[in-house]
Design a protein around this motif. Structure first.
Motif, PDB file in Angstrom:
ATOM      1  N   ILE A   1       0.741  -1.188   0.040  1.00 28.89           N
ATOM      2  CA  ILE A   1      -0.003   0.140   0.015  1.00 28.89           C
ATOM      3  C   ILE A   1       0.842   1.251  -0.096  1.00 28.89           C
ATOM      4  N   SER A   2       0.209   2.381  -0.528  1.00 33.67           N
ATOM      5  CA  SER A   2       0.774   3.676  -0.328  1.00 33.67           C
ATOM      6  C   SER A   2       0.082   4.550   0.723  1.00 33.67           C
ATOM      7  N   VAL A   3       1.087   5.115   1.566  1.00 35.83           N
ATOM      8  CA  VAL A   3       0.466   5.983   2.514  1.00 35.83           C
ATOM      9  C   VAL A   3       1.259   7.160   2.344  1.00 35.83           C
ATOM     10  N   ASN A   4       0.577   8.518   1.921  1.00 33.68           N
ATOM     11  CA  ASN A   4       1.352   9.453   0.862  1.00 33.68           C
ATOM     12  C   ASN A   4       1.374  10.827   1.697  1.00 33.68           C
ATOM     13  N   PRO A   5       2.560  11.049   2.834  1.00 35.69           N
ATOM     14  CA  PRO A   5       2.357  12.307   3.208  1.00 35.69           C
ATOM     15  C   PRO A   5       2.428  13.424   2.439  1.00 35.69           C
ATOM     16  N   GLN A   6       3.190  13.447   1.329  1.00 30.92           N
ATOM     17  CA  GLN A   6       3.748  14.645   0.235  1.00 30.92           C
ATOM     18  C   GLN A   6       4.429  15.438   0.982  1.00 30.92           C
ATOM     19  N   THR A   7       3.966  16.092   2.235  1.00 34.72           N
ATOM     20  CA  THR A   7       4.960  16.645   2.894  1.00 34.72           C
ATOM     21  C   THR A   7       4.694  16.300   4.304  1.00 34.72           C
ATOM     22  N   LEU A   8       5.575  16.657   5.270  1.00 40.39           N
ATOM     23  CA  LEU A   8       5.005  16.543   6.941  1.00 40.39           C
ATOM     24  C   LEU A   8       5.272  17.922   7.404  1.00 40.39           C
TER      25      LEU A   8
ATOM     26  N   ARG B   1      -6.647  17.741   3.925  1.00 38.76           N
ATOM     27  CA  ARG B   1      -7.535  18.088   5.186  1.00 38.76           C
ATOM     28  C   ARG B   1      -6.710  17.343   6.415  1.00 38.76           C
ATOM     29  N   HIS B   2      -5.593  16.699   6.184  1.00 38.70           N
ATOM     30  CA  HIS B   2      -4.921  15.730   7.205  1.00 38.70           C
ATOM     31  C   HIS B   2      -3.698  16.486   7.700  1.00 38.70           C
ATOM     32  N   THR B   3      -3.190  16.135   8.987  1.00 41.83           N
ATOM     33  CA  THR B   3      -1.842  16.687   9.323  1.00 41.83           C
ATOM     34  C   THR B   3      -0.938  15.424   9.239  1.00 41.83           C
ATOM     35  N   ALA B   4       0.642  16.184   9.549  1.00 44.63           N
ATOM     36  CA  ALA B   4       1.565  15.102   9.506  1.00 44.63           C
ATOM     37  C   ALA B   4       1.526  14.187  10.467  1.00 44.63           C
ATOM     38  N   GLU B   5       0.837  14.442  11.599  1.00 42.19           N
ATOM     39  CA  GLU B   5       0.629  13.396  12.818  1.00 42.19           C
ATOM     40  C   GLU B   5      -0.458  12.382  12.307  1.00 42.19           C
ATOM     41  N   ASP B   6      -1.236  13.047  11.381  1.00 37.62           N
ATOM     42  CA  ASP B   6      -2.304  11.885  10.799  1.00 37.62           C
ATOM     43  C   ASP B   6      -1.586  10.800  10.051  1.00 37.62           C
ATOM     44  N   THR B   7      -0.471  11.223   9.374  1.00 39.92           N
ATOM     45  CA  THR B   7       0.015  10.766   8.293  1.00 39.92           C
ATOM     46  C   THR B   7       0.931   9.463   9.322  1.00 39.92           C
ATOM     47  N   VAL B   8       1.711   9.810  10.114  1.00 37.27           N
ATOM     48  CA  VAL B   8       2.406   9.085  11.102  1.00 37.27           C
ATOM     49  C   VAL B   8       1.510   7.926  11.709  1.00 37.27           C
ATOM     50  N   LYS B   9       0.511   8.483  12.168  1.00 34.16           N
ATOM     51  CA  LYS B   9      -0.494   7.465  12.797  1.00 34.16           C
ATOM     52  C   LYS B   9      -1.013   6.364  11.867  1.00 34.16           C
ATOM     53  N   ALA B  10      -1.342   6.795  10.382  1.00 37.04           N
ATOM     54  CA  ALA B  10      -1.765   5.951   9.509  1.00 37.04           C
ATOM     55  C   ALA B  10      -0.912   4.821   9.190  1.00 37.04           C
ATOM     56  N   PHE B  11       0.608   5.451   9.352  1.00 36.29           N
ATOM     57  CA  PHE B  11       1.520   4.582   8.672  1.00 36.29           C
ATOM     58  C   PHE B  11       1.644   3.248   9.643  1.00 36.29           C
ATOM     59  N   TYR B  12       1.919   3.929  11.046  1.00 33.16           N
ATOM     60  CA  TYR B  12       1.805   2.808  12.002  1.00 33.16           C
ATOM     61  C   TYR B  12       0.650   1.602  12.355  1.00 33.16           C
ATOM     62  N   MET B  13      -0.480   2.374  11.736  1.00 34.28           N
ATOM     63  CA  MET B  13      -1.588   1.586  11.996  1.00 34.28           C
ATOM     64  C   MET B  13      -1.600   0.518  10.765  1.00 34.28           C
ATOM     65  N   ALA B  14      -1.008   0.802   9.620  1.00 36.25           N
ATOM     66  CA  ALA B  14      -0.892   0.087   8.668  1.00 36.25           C
ATOM     67  C   ALA B  14       0.142  -1.042   8.929  1.00 36.25           C
TER      68      ALA B  14
ATOM     69  N   ASN C   1      13.458  17.843   6.459  1.00 36.30           N
ATOM     70  CA  ASN C   1      13.038  17.607   7.730  1.00 36.30           C
ATOM     71  C   ASN C   1      12.048  16.330   7.226  1.00 36.30           C
ATOM     72  N   THR C   2      11.172  16.530   6.223  1.00 37.95           N
ATOM     73  CA  THR C   2      10.122  15.435   5.756  1.00 37.95           C
ATOM     74  C   THR C   2      10.935  14.223   5.411  1.00 37.95           C
ATOM     75  N   LEU C   3      12.006  14.459   4.562  1.00 39.99           N
ATOM     76  CA  LEU C   3      12.677  13.197   4.298  1.00 39.99           C
ATOM     77  C   LEU C   3      13.154  12.460   5.624  1.00 39.99           C
ATOM     78  N   ASP C   4      13.811  13.299   6.365  1.00 42.16           N
ATOM     79  CA  ASP C   4      14.544  12.670   7.795  1.00 42.16           C
ATOM     80  C   ASP C   4      13.170  11.801   8.556  1.00 42.16           C
ATOM     81  N   LYS C   5      12.064  12.731   8.671  1.00 44.33           N
ATOM     82  CA  LYS C   5      11.074  12.023   9.277  1.00 44.33           C
ATOM     83  C   LYS C   5      10.552  10.494   8.898  1.00 44.33           C
ATOM     84  N   VAL C   6      10.488  10.839   7.360  1.00 45.13           N
ATOM     85  CA  VAL C   6       9.965   9.687   6.818  1.00 45.13           C
ATOM     86  C   VAL C   6      10.885   8.555   6.834  1.00 45.13           C
ATOM     87  N   LEU C   7      12.349   8.784   6.717  1.00 48.71           N
ATOM     88  CA  LEU C   7      13.425   7.701   6.835  1.00 48.71           C
ATOM     89  C   LEU C   7      13.254   6.994   8.356  1.00 48.71           C
TER      90      LEU C   7
END
Ligand code: SF4
Length: 484
Positions: A282-289, A300-313, A339-345
């Motif tokens: 699957i793809s969970v796409n932040p585009q930016t954090l 409509r979502h935040t960076a925190e929502d992306t992180v949450k969705a990733f760990y839920m997956a 910063n986005t790159l670092d957090k995604v890594l």
């Protein structure tokens, strides 16, 4: 700006070459030798022994001219077209001071050229020389294309014309992003259409299932894209996926993808449903954090929502997750991109796709003329990704370009070894038939002689539903073409 021709009509390639330098709208004129203001002019004249080619460009009062000649025996259409574009390219490079990273290469699949040179026996240096001489590709892009080709070639080996991929289109998203040029409808505007859309999509899956079975084809990969397929409810996804499993033998499927792009559509319920249906990637796409940038681009979502969705997956058992990023988004800065790159890594997904912002006419952002700036240096952002991601074990494995992309850059898929998406490679390499279902899906039929036939489904859901029978008539061609 005016583009003038004399003695030829290489409109498409000339325009593509000029667009490498000047992202404006053009008017085209034939048989005019000069005009006031900014112009790009080219001429072809056939003499007794030679064909004479000439380009003249004028920009902001400065001008440049270039000329060459080719013996008539070698002056076929493709050679003349390429040479005219080369002369225009050299003039505009001199007048603007811009050196496009992919040089004169205007196609969307630069890696395909590298793969074909390497497969025909050229070594790295020879391939570089050929592409440098013909297209003036920069050293950094030659290296990138080579690394990508090296990762692709083993995965393309042993393809057989009986295997196909399947694309299922779900053209709905929670809201429309400001840069979006896809056929995607916000859930608010499309809610009423969805039950009918699902019904017709299931009918098309049944029809494709019969074609696959009757022709003895084997389904290799499945891709649910759109839109954001996870905009649908879990029960709706289940209906479509059950239909797919009922009509198509998915036991041979090596990769089953779902774009769960928007984190605000991801729930445990949906993740469990798609996992149970056999989805492997699957793809969970932040585009930016960066939350400010997310607001600017209409998510409509935040960076925190992306992180949450990733760990839920992860919790739902997905061990192959891709994350998409975009370089050059309005409001972004180099530091925030880094910063986005670092957090995604830190999250450690299996693949990361770095897109460069592309603004097409159908996007809301088109009129806002987003440009690269000192704070938002897109090529530096992409350069950082190319340098940083391989250091963390993510290697480029597929790459494509689009029109109207900032600085003529590219989109690059990086993956850990063994986690490259086969579907992404196949769609770019064009060596495998892809059957598409749903609105705006396209079917690409590849025959063993390398010929490609495309059948496009209607773009909008209501059109897809209302003209379904007409469309299925058109799709009978699949039999005629693939039976050969
Ligand atoms: S998530 Fe993708 S398809 Fe949906 S609106 Fe945004 S850019 Fe378009």
């Amino acid at each position: 700006m005016k583009i003038l021709f004399s003695g030829h009509d290489f409109k498409y390639e000339t325009e593509a070459t000029v667009k490498l330098f000047i992202p404006s709208r053009f008017t085209f004129h034939y048989d005019i030798t000069d005009a006031p203001g900014d112009i790009v002019m080219s001429r072809l004249k056939t003499g007794k022994k030679y064909t004479y080619l000439y380009a003249y460009c004028r920009l902001n009062g400065k001008s440049c001219r270039k000329a060459c000649h080719i013996p008539n025996a070698g002056a076929d259409k493709n050679t003349c077209e390429h040479e005219i574009c080369r002369l225009i390219y050299l003039c505009l490079q001199q007048l603007t001071g811009i050196t496009p990273p992919w040089g004169l290469m205007t196609g969307i699949r630069p890696v395909k050229k590298m793969v074909s040179l390497l497969e025909s026996g050229a070594d790295k240096q020879q391939a570089f020389q050929i592409l440098k001489d013909k297209y003036m590709v920069s050293q950094s892009r030659l290296e990138l294309a080579y690394m990508t080709a090296e990762n692709q070639i083993p995965l393309l080996k042993g393809m057989d014309c009986k295997t196909i991929s399947l694309y299922i289109s779900i053209p709905f998203c929670p809201t429309r992003c400001s840069y979006c040029s896809f056929i995607s409808h916000s859930m608010d505007s499309a809610r009423k259409l969805i039950p009918d859309y699902i019904r017709y999509l299931c009918r098309e899956i049944e029809i494709l299932g019969k074609i696959i079975n009757n022709l003895g084809l084997k389904t290799d990969t499945v891709y649910f894209g759109g839109g954001t397929p996870t905009s649908l409810e879990a029960s709706q996804l289940e209906i479509i996926m059950n239909k797919l499993a009922e009509c198509i033998d998915i036991s041979s499927v090596r990769e089953y993808n779902v774009e769960a792009g928007r984190p605000d559509t991801i729930t445990m319920d949906k993740l469990q449903t798609i996992k149970k249906s056999g989805v492997t990637r699957i793809s969970v796409n932040p585009q930016t954090l960066n939350n400010d940038v997310l607001k600017i681009i209409g998510r409509r979502h935040t960076a925190e929502d992306t992180v949450k969705a990733f760990y839920m997956a992860r919790e739902a058992g997905f061990d192959n997750i891709n994350m998409d990023l975009i370089a050059g988004l309005p409001g972004d800065t180099y530091q925030s991109f880094e910063n986005t790159l670092d957090k995604v890594l830190e999250m450690n997904p299996e693949s990361i796709t770095v897109h460069t912002l592309t603004i097409k006419r159908s996007a809301k952002l088109y009129d806002e003329k987003v440009k690269t700036s000192a704070d938002n240096p897109t090529s530096k952002m992409v350069g950082k990704s190319i340098e940083l991601l391989p250091e963390h074990g993510y290697n480029p494995y597929y790459l494509y370009r689009q029109k109207n992309t900032i600085e003529n850059l590219e989109n690059i898929g990086f993956a850990k070894k063994g986690k490259e998406s086969l579907y992404n490679i196949f769609i770019m390499d064009e060596t495998q038939t892809i059957l598409g279902a749903g609105c705006a899906a396209s079917t690409k039929l590849v025959t063993p002689d390398g010929k490609i036939t495309r059948i496009h489904n209607y773009k909008f859901p209501y059109e897809y539903i209302n003209r379904f029978n007409e469309l299925m008539e058109k799709k009978k061609q699949i039999y005629e073409i693939l039976e050969k």
